[in-house]
Scaffold this active site. Structure first.
Site, PDB file in Angstrom:
ATOM      1  CG  ASP A   1      38.564  33.264  42.855  1.00 52.94           C
ATOM      2  OD1 ASP A   1      38.738  34.360  42.300  1.00 52.94           O
ATOM      3  OD2 ASP A   1      38.732  33.089  44.066  1.00 52.94           O
ATOM      4  CD  GLN A   2      34.700  28.861  42.070  1.00 48.73           C
ATOM      5  OE1 GLN A   2      34.577  30.064  41.880  1.00 48.73           O
ATOM      6  NE2 GLN A   2      34.470  28.326  43.252  1.00 48.73           N
ATOM      7  CB  THR A   3      34.120  32.284  35.852  1.00 50.17           C
ATOM      8  OG1 THR A   3      32.888  31.887  36.444  1.00 50.17           O
ATOM      9  CG2 THR A   3      33.896  32.696  34.420  1.00 50.17           C
TER      10      THR A   3
ATOM     11  CB  ALA B   1      40.237  28.492  37.370  1.00 51.19           C
TER      12      ALA B   1
ATOM     13  N   GLY C   1      40.534  35.662  45.894  1.00 50.89           N
ATOM     14  CA  GLY C   1      39.243  35.179  46.355  1.00 50.89           C
ATOM     15  C   GLY C   1      38.515  36.183  47.222  1.00 50.89           C
TER      16      GLY C   1
END
Length: 187
Positions: free
Chosen positions: A1-3, A5, A133
């Site tokens: 998810d962080q990648t 975003a 997620g």
């Protein structure tokens, strides 16, 4: 998810065994993105969970999940093809298939409350969806043809509907120099 975003837009992200991450942009016309955007709905389930605990429940026993992971991996290329130039409703159907596979990774990915919400959305006209997620709660993304969205919204009226649209640029640092403003006001 962080990648996802961080990069924004549509990307094919590969997580390699050595820890390296590669991001390959997927080129999709603005019209297709808008059409996909219009058929997606996001709801907050109100279910709080620890994503790390959910993910750990299937990562610890990953060797036994090989078949599900292979099927999920194969769905990526199908999704890219559908989004690029296929029938968008097929993406909703594929999203449902992916959700069923993900649910088989661990008993913590879903729960009776999530299953009830998901079934209600499908009954009201959604073609597919998934928890964002690791699963277990949080946000539910649904593919819902535009004409069925009022029915789904009504059926899930006890949940928070969160309007959204795709972000092509990803995370950005926003800096506001209040000190500079203060100095300008003094002058």
């Amino acid at each position: 998810d962080q990648t996802n975003a961080a990069y924004g837009g549509f990307n094919k992200i590969r997580f390699k065994q050595n820890g390296e991450i590669t991001v390959e942009p997927v080129t999709i016309s603005d019209e297709r993105i808008q059409a996909l955007d219009e058929n997606l709905m996001l709801f907050y389930t109100g279910i709080i969970r620890t994503a790390e605990k959910v993910a750990k429940s299937y990562v610890d026993d990953i060797e036994t999940k090989e078949k599900q992971l292979i099927r999920l991996h194969a769905m990526v290329d199908r999704a890219v093809e559908i989004i690029s130039n296929g029938q968008l409703d097929d993406f909703g159907t594929l999203l449902n298939e992916a959700w069923q596979e993900k649910r088989n990774l661990s008993r913590l990915v879903s729960n009776p409350q999530v299953d009830e919400i998901y079934a209600s959305a499908i009954d009201a006209g959604a073609l597919g969806g998934k928890l964002s997620g690791a699963g277990g709660g949080g946000f539910l993304l649904l593919y819902v043809p535009v004409e069925k969205q009022p029915d789904v919204k009504k059926k899930l009226s006890h949940l928070l509907h969160v309007p959204f649209s795709f972000e092509p640029k990803g995370s950005q640092i926003i800096f506001h120099d209040q000190h500079k403003e203060y100095k300008e006001e003094e002058q």
